[in-house]
Design a protein around this motif. Structure first.
Motif, PDB file in Angstrom:
ATOM      1  N   SER A 124       1.003  -1.308  -0.018  1.00  0.00           N
ATOM      2  CA  SER A 124       0.092   0.148   0.009  1.00  0.00           C
ATOM      3  C   SER A 124       0.802   1.171   0.026  1.00  0.00           C
ATOM      4  O   SER A 124       1.759   1.368   0.743  1.00  0.00           O
ATOM      5  CB  SER A 124      -0.902   0.034   1.345  1.00  0.00           C
ATOM      6  N   VAL A 125       0.652   2.263  -0.627  1.00  0.00           N
ATOM      7  CA  VAL A 125       1.076   3.388  -0.829  1.00  0.00           C
ATOM      8  C   VAL A 125       0.288   4.749  -1.157  1.00  0.00           C
ATOM      9  O   VAL A 125      -0.992   4.346  -1.607  1.00  0.00           O
ATOM     10  CB  VAL A 125       2.245   3.684  -2.233  1.00  0.00           C
ATOM     11  N   SER A 126       0.752   5.899  -0.643  1.00  0.00           N
ATOM     12  CA  SER A 126      -0.190   6.847  -0.972  1.00  0.00           C
ATOM     13  C   SER A 126       0.038   7.542  -2.260  1.00  0.00           C
ATOM     14  O   SER A 126       1.063   7.297  -2.870  1.00  0.00           O
ATOM     15  CB  SER A 126      -0.021   7.955   0.207  1.00  0.00           C
ATOM     16  N   PRO A 160       6.487   7.123  -3.998  1.00  0.00           N
ATOM     17  CA  PRO A 160       7.134   6.133  -4.736  1.00  0.00           C
ATOM     18  C   PRO A 160       6.670   4.533  -4.656  1.00  0.00           C
ATOM     19  O   PRO A 160       6.419   4.176  -3.362  1.00  0.00           O
ATOM     20  CB  PRO A 160       8.664   6.130  -4.176  1.00  0.00           C
ATOM     21  N   VAL A 161       6.813   3.834  -5.500  1.00  0.00           N
ATOM     22  CA  VAL A 161       6.431   2.337  -5.340  1.00  0.00           C
ATOM     23  C   VAL A 161       7.548   1.465  -5.516  1.00  0.00           C
ATOM     24  O   VAL A 161       8.426   1.552  -6.529  1.00  0.00           O
ATOM     25  CB  VAL A 161       5.381   2.179  -6.320  1.00  0.00           C
ATOM     26  N   LEU A 162       7.536   0.652  -4.876  1.00  0.00           N
ATOM     27  CA  LEU A 162       8.735  -0.687  -4.990  1.00  0.00           C
ATOM     28  C   LEU A 162       8.123  -1.847  -4.800  1.00  0.00           C
ATOM     29  O   LEU A 162       7.516  -2.191  -3.590  1.00  0.00           O
ATOM     30  CB  LEU A 162       9.563  -0.287  -3.809  1.00  0.00           C
ATOM     31  N   LEU A 163       8.253  -2.596  -5.779  1.00  0.00           N
ATOM     32  CA  LEU A 163       7.535  -3.910  -5.872  1.00  0.00           C
ATOM     33  C   LEU A 163       8.730  -4.989  -5.999  1.00  0.00           C
ATOM     34  O   LEU A 163       9.709  -4.894  -6.788  1.00  0.00           O
ATOM     35  CB  LEU A 163       6.537  -4.232  -6.828  1.00  0.00           C
ATOM     36  N   ALA A 168      -3.257  -2.562  -8.731  1.00  0.00           N
ATOM     37  CA  ALA A 168      -3.536  -3.519  -9.788  1.00  0.00           C
ATOM     38  C   ALA A 168      -2.823  -4.671  -9.255  1.00  0.00           C
ATOM     39  O   ALA A 168      -2.114  -4.545  -8.127  1.00  0.00           O
ATOM     40  CB  ALA A 168      -3.201  -3.311 -10.982  1.00  0.00           C
ATOM     41  N   GLU A 169      -2.800  -5.909  -9.800  1.00  0.00           N
ATOM     42  CA  GLU A 169      -1.834  -6.991  -9.400  1.00  0.00           C
ATOM     43  C   GLU A 169      -0.610  -7.077 -10.433  1.00  0.00           C
ATOM     44  O   GLU A 169      -0.981  -6.752 -11.544  1.00  0.00           O
ATOM     45  CB  GLU A 169      -2.516  -8.080  -9.382  1.00  0.00           C
ATOM     46  N   TYR A 170       0.505  -7.285  -9.842  1.00  0.00           N
ATOM     47  CA  TYR A 170       1.723  -7.401 -10.756  1.00  0.00           C
ATOM     48  C   TYR A 170       2.245  -8.491 -10.534  1.00  0.00           C
ATOM     49  O   TYR A 170       2.457  -9.126  -9.249  1.00  0.00           O
ATOM     50  CB  TYR A 170       2.786  -6.142 -10.086  1.00  0.00           C
ATOM     51  N   PHE A 171       3.052  -9.052 -11.674  1.00  0.00           N
ATOM     52  CA  PHE A 171       3.433 -10.247 -11.652  1.00  0.00           C
ATOM     53  C   PHE A 171       4.897 -10.293 -12.214  1.00  0.00           C
ATOM     54  O   PHE A 171       5.077  -9.532 -13.104  1.00  0.00           O
ATOM     55  CB  PHE A 171       2.732 -11.115 -12.568  1.00  0.00           C
ATOM     56  N   LEU A 179      -0.970  -4.070  -5.522  1.00  0.00           N
ATOM     57  CA  LEU A 179      -1.021  -3.088  -5.325  1.00  0.00           C
ATOM     58  C   LEU A 179      -1.800  -1.746  -4.735  1.00  0.00           C
ATOM     59  O   LEU A 179      -2.870  -1.960  -5.808  1.00  0.00           O
ATOM     60  CB  LEU A 179       0.085  -2.145  -6.253  1.00  0.00           C
ATOM     61  N   LYS A 180      -1.893  -1.429  -3.704  1.00  0.00           N
ATOM     62  CA  LYS A 180      -3.132  -0.511  -3.419  1.00  0.00           C
ATOM     63  C   LYS A 180      -2.399   0.787  -3.341  1.00  0.00           C
ATOM     64  O   LYS A 180      -1.725   1.223  -2.691  1.00  0.00           O
ATOM     65  CB  LYS A 180      -3.783  -0.940  -2.005  1.00  0.00           C
ATOM     66  N   VAL A 181      -3.404   1.982  -3.828  1.00  0.00           N
ATOM     67  CA  VAL A 181      -2.854   3.203  -3.895  1.00  0.00           C
ATOM     68  C   VAL A 181      -4.035   3.942  -3.088  1.00  0.00           C
ATOM     69  O   VAL A 181      -5.129   4.250  -3.565  1.00  0.00           O
ATOM     70  CB  VAL A 181      -2.786   3.836  -5.319  1.00  0.00           C
ATOM     71  N   LEU A 182      -3.680   4.709  -2.013  1.00  0.00           N
ATOM     72  CA  LEU A 182      -4.414   5.372  -1.219  1.00  0.00           C
ATOM     73  C   LEU A 182      -4.503   6.976  -1.678  1.00  0.00           C
ATOM     74  O   LEU A 182      -3.495   7.460  -1.962  1.00  0.00           O
ATOM     75  CB  LEU A 182      -3.973   5.163   0.303  1.00  0.00           C
TER      76      LEU A 182
END
Lengths: 117, 112
Positions: free
Chosen positions: B12-14, B18-21, B87-90, B108-111
Motif C-alpha cells: 500500500s502506498v499513498s 514512490p512504489v517498490l515491488l 492492480a496486481e503485478y506479476f 498494489l493499493k494506492v491510497l
C-alpha cells in the motif's frame, strides 16, 4: 492493432455441461497457451501449442482439452465442468525462443471469466 | 532450476509516493525477466522486460526495473504512484524456449 482476442468475455455454464472457450490472434505467433487463473492467484499453465504440436502440463485434469485448427485460433474445451473449474481463463501467445534464453514476452488476451452453477 | 519470488503479497502506498515491488529470481544462468500488470477482470499487460541489453529497464506508465545480478533481484519501481496503478503485478521468468514461471503476485493499493 495486432492482438489476442477471447470470446466470450463472460461464460456461465451448468455443472457438468460442456463448454468451449475460444481464442484468436492476429500476431501470427507460433506458440499459444491456455492458463487458468483463480482469484488472487498467479496464472496456472494448462497446456500450450507450438504450431500444431500439443503439450499438456502433467497436472492438467483430463477434463480439459484443447484444439488448434490453424495458426490463428485455439479452443479450450471443458468436458464436464465442476464447481472448482470456475476461474478466469487466459489465452496467450508468444514467439518460440531460440537457444537457452527466451527474451520473447507473452501477449495475453483479456480473459474469459467462467462461472459454473 | 529457475524460480521467481515476489516478496510482498500486498503493498500500500499513498498517491504521489514512490512504489517498490520486489522480485527475486533463482537461475543457473542469466535469466530473461518480465513484469506484467493485471487490472481486475482483465488480461495481463507487459510493463517491461529484461533482455540483457541494459540493467536498468524502462517500461510503460513510468515504471522501471533494475536487474541486479549480485542480488538476484529485479525490483519494479515508480517514482510517483497514481490511482490508476492499483492492480496486481506479476514478476515472470522465462525457462527457455516456451515456458514461463510466474511469481505469486503483488497487489498494489494506492491510497488517496
Amino acid at each position: 492493432d495486432a492482438m489476442v482476442i477471447q470470446n466470450p468475455r463472460y461464460q456461465v455454464t451448468q455443472f457438468g455441461k460442456p463448454v468451449t472457450l475460444s481464442c484468436s490472434q492476429t500476431l501470427n505467433h507460433n506458440v499459444m497457451y491456455w492458463y487458468q487463473q483463480k482469484s488472487s492467484q498467479a496464472p496456472k499453465l494448462l497446456f500450450h501449442y507450438y504450431d500444431k504440436d500439443f503439450n499438456n502440463e502433467a497436472d492438467t485434469p483430463d477434463n480439459f482439452q484443447s484444439r488448434r485448427p490453424n495458426t490463428s485460433f485455439c479452443f479450450l474445451d471443458i468436458r464436464s465442468p465442476g464447481l472448482g473449474d470456475a476461474a478466469m481463463y487466459l489465452c496467450a501467445t508468444s514467439v518460440l525462443g531460440q537457444g537457452a534464453i527466451n527474451y520473447n514476452e507473452q501477449f495475453f488476451g483479456p480473459g474469459t471469466r467462467l462461472t459454473v452453477l | 532450476a529457475q524460480s521467481v519470488t515476489q516478496l510482498d503479497s500486498h503493498v500500500s502506498v499513498s498517491e504521489g509516493t514512490p512504489v517498490l515491488l520486489r522480485c527475486n529470481y533463482s537461475s543457473s544462468y542469466s535469466p530473461s525477466l518480465f513484469w506484467y500488470v493485471q487490472h481486475p477482470n482483465k488480461g495481463l499487460q507487459l510493463l517491461l522486460k529484461y533482455t540483457s541489453a541494459a540493467t536498468l529497464v524502462k517500461g510503460i506508465n513510468g515504471f522501471e526495473a533494475e536487474f541486479k545480478k549480485s542480488e538476484t533481484s529485479f525490483h519494479l519501481t515508480k517514482p510517483s504512484a497514481h490511482m490508476s496503478d492499483a492492480a496486481e503485478y506479476f514478476c515472470v521468468v522465462s525457462l527457455g524456449t516456451y515456458k514461463y514461471i510466474f511469481g505469486t503476485g503483488t497487489r498494489l493499493k494506492v491510497l488517496a
